[in-house]
Design a protein around this motif. Structure first.
Motif, short mmCIF file in Angstrom:
data_model
loop_
_atom_site.label_atom_id
_atom_site.label_comp_id
_atom_site.label_asym_id
_atom_site.label_seq_id
_atom_site.Cartn_x
_atom_site.Cartn_y
_atom_site.Cartn_z
N LYS A 118 5.35 -3.49 -8.68
CA LYS A 118 5.62 -2.29 -7.49
C LYS A 118 5.91 -3.00 -6.33
O LYS A 118 6.71 -2.19 -5.48
N LEU A 119 5.45 -4.13 -5.78
CA LEU A 119 5.78 -4.50 -4.38
C LEU A 119 7.28 -5.02 -4.55
O LEU A 119 8.02 -5.06 -3.64
N TYR A 120 7.70 -5.52 -5.64
CA TYR A 120 9.28 -5.80 -6.02
C TYR A 120 10.00 -4.83 -5.49
O TYR A 120 10.89 -4.77 -4.64
N GLU A 121 9.60 -3.47 -5.98
CA GLU A 121 10.29 -2.20 -5.72
C GLU A 121 10.39 -1.67 -4.33
O GLU A 121 11.34 -1.80 -3.56
N GLY A 122 9.09 -1.87 -3.94
CA GLY A 122 8.64 -1.70 -2.35
C GLY A 122 9.52 -2.52 -1.37
O GLY A 122 10.13 -1.94 -0.46
N VAL A 123 9.40 -3.59 -1.64
CA VAL A 123 9.99 -4.76 -0.45
C VAL A 123 11.27 -4.87 -0.68
O VAL A 123 11.99 -4.45 0.38
N GLY A 124 12.10 -4.68 -1.95
CA GLY A 124 13.48 -4.52 -2.06
C GLY A 124 14.08 -3.10 -1.57
O GLY A 124 15.03 -3.30 -0.69
N VAL A 152 0.87 -5.00 -9.14
CA VAL A 152 0.81 -5.17 -8.01
C VAL A 152 2.43 -5.76 -7.68
O VAL A 152 3.28 -5.55 -6.79
N ILE A 153 2.64 -6.82 -8.48
CA ILE A 153 3.95 -7.69 -8.29
C ILE A 153 4.94 -6.62 -8.68
O ILE A 153 5.95 -6.56 -7.98
#
Lengths: 337, 337
Positions: free
Chosen positions: A239-245, A236-237
């Motif tokens: 993929k969320l890094y990628e998504g939010v970025g 989750v960390i």
């Protein structure tokens, strides 16, 4: 003369195979003369790509593999049945000691399963975690585990911490790296059952620099060098890094294009901004190592271009020359005694 | 005449209490004539703030509470022993039916515990989740649970999905909201034990629009309207959103300041950029409701300024007028029959 590091590269794995994979391999041997790349896959396809480039011929070899494991295939079945796939053939070379490392942008599941079943774990290692570097404000941190072992136990997380610290110290060069466990509060009594059980075990480890709980909010600020967590949370960390970025960057671009004034400003800002944001892009680090195996296995993004493959190959040299696996073996043996 | 919605506001909770809390309450009643705010806390402190403003006197009332629960206090003990605290006094007003909702920027732990022990759960609700709205590319999504119930069970997650869908449909106004469960892959067989057990239960729910697994990467793109997850994972998502966002924005600013050219560009870009990025700021949505209680409890950020308090208060009106709790009660009763 320095010993050559032999890296097997899965020429058939990933969205951009074989073209970008082969190009990445060529770039790696053109950059360094201490690497030998062994490309596994369909001979004709690989040769068609190789002939486009100039490179020291003795540094690239092809080992044929007629099959390809697709991303959607059930991993265990694929590894067992496709004996002549580029992944199985490549991993067998590492197993037999004919190569030091294996790099693939192919099926994550097959790489994780193959790593365990073919390459095998270091004696004493319970579960091998997938450990990518993620960008932080002024550097990078290692995220262990980001997806290999869901529902892990406390003893697994302790080993993740030790292996992660060894990697950050000797491959990335961070002296006495700070190790933190992902938690939902900074206090020791916070957390779920897994974190509450793991926390005191990590506190007892004298061979790592454990700084306690880290909240997800502080990870991008680089509060620690090794981020220990269970694979579901780690995934989750990552993929969320990628998504939010990605969404935020698209918002910045959109914001710059709303008025004539901002459009002119955007032209002026662009080159400087591009450079800064590149430092926050995960792709630059190459793939994620699967730690704790008898040999190195590196999983590159499925969408990898040549550059990520090159970086993944070069990462293997540091890993081998720093004898990371010997260091992990020592740590685990000390733990058992 | 329209019925007044009575909202108790904890005047002593949060980093900026009482000044910003009282200002937020004043702004709310100046904006809407269907709200009555009851401020709980130290009379003198509240009056000192109130006298700075002009507002319809009949819309704000003070109910004295001599104690304050500090953030660091163990929540259960604090709720049980500080009977005259602004949180306990305020929640008792909701319990007795003298108010419809309670808003606080104070101790998260005390608000969660007090919500369950004082306000109480709707009959049939197993665990009340904390459900903030988080920004997405073109809107917002509800994250349930973001921190109330670690190590939740599948039946809890099913209730989270139902309550979340009710909230998004009737408070935020999204018709037939898409509900997804956070997972580490899009396929049904992926996930940890909790997700694997919960997935088929959600699939069976005919009263929600379940779209299956969502990967963390897709959350910021707004792939679904209700994001169901266990509290530990939800808390990581919420806090990483904040962290990655803040660091990336600081990187953008830093990038713009590296050359003279980019500095000039930055001046031109700034107003447009600020506006776009504001849309991606979680603060705009007010606090997070604790769903499934006999009355509404809203947890605002500890760092809340007046604006977030005002938004939190106004959110309560929609919640009350749309009879969210009655709708939740119906859904849960249908489930039991």
């Amino acid at each position: 003369m320095q010993e050559m590091v032999k890296v097997v590269v899965d020429a058939m794995g990933g969205d951009n195979a074989p073209a970008e994979i082969v190009r990445g391999a060529v770039d790696a041997v053109n950059k360094r003369n201490d690497i030998k790349v062994i490309l596994t896959g369909k001979q004709k396809d690989i040769e068609d790509q190789l002939q486009k480039y100039t490179y020291p011929k003795e540094q690239i070899e092809i080992v044929c593999a007629s099959e390809v494991i697709e991303t959607a295939e059930p991993p265990v079945k694929a590894i067992r049945s496709k004996k002549d796939s580029s992944i199985v053939v490549g991993m067998n070379l590492v197993k037999k000691g004919q190569a030091d490392a294996f790099v693939s942008a192919g099926s994550s599941g097959a790489i994780l399963v193959g790593g365990q079943l073919i390459v095998g774990r270091i004696k004493g290692i319970e579960r091998p975690p997938l450990a990518p570097l993620i960008p932080t404000k002024n550097g990078a941190a290692l995220l262990v585990d980001c997806g290999a072992n869901v529902d892990a136990r406390p003893s697994h997380l302790v080993q993740f911490a030790k292996m992660g610290a060894t990697y950050m110290e000797h491959v990335v060069g961070i002296k006495n790296p700070k190790v933190g466990i992902v938690n939902i509060g900074a206090e020791e009594e916070k957390g779920n059952a897994l974190v509450k059980e793991t926390f005191p075990l990590l506190k007892q480890c004298t061979d790592i620099n454990f700084i306690g709980s880290v909240e997800a909010r502080d990870i991008p600020y680089g509060i620690c060098d090794v981020i220990v967590c269970e694979a579901f949370v780690g995934n989750v960390i990552l993929k969320l890094y990628e998504g939010v970025g990605a969404v935020l960057i698209s918002k910045v671009k959109q914001g710059m294009m709303t008025t004539l004034r901002s459009k002119i400003g955007a032209m002026l800002v662009k080159p400087a901004l591009k450079k800064t944001l590149k430092a926050f892009d995960a792709g630059q680090y190459g793939g994620a190592p699967l730690l704790g195996l008898n040999g190195l296995v590196v999983k590159a993004h499925g969408s990898s271009k040549a550059n990520e493959i090159t970086n993944s190959i070069i990462q293997c040299v540091q890993f081998k020359q720093q004898q990371i696996n010997e260091k992990i073996r020592e740590k685990i043996m000390m733990q058992e005694n």
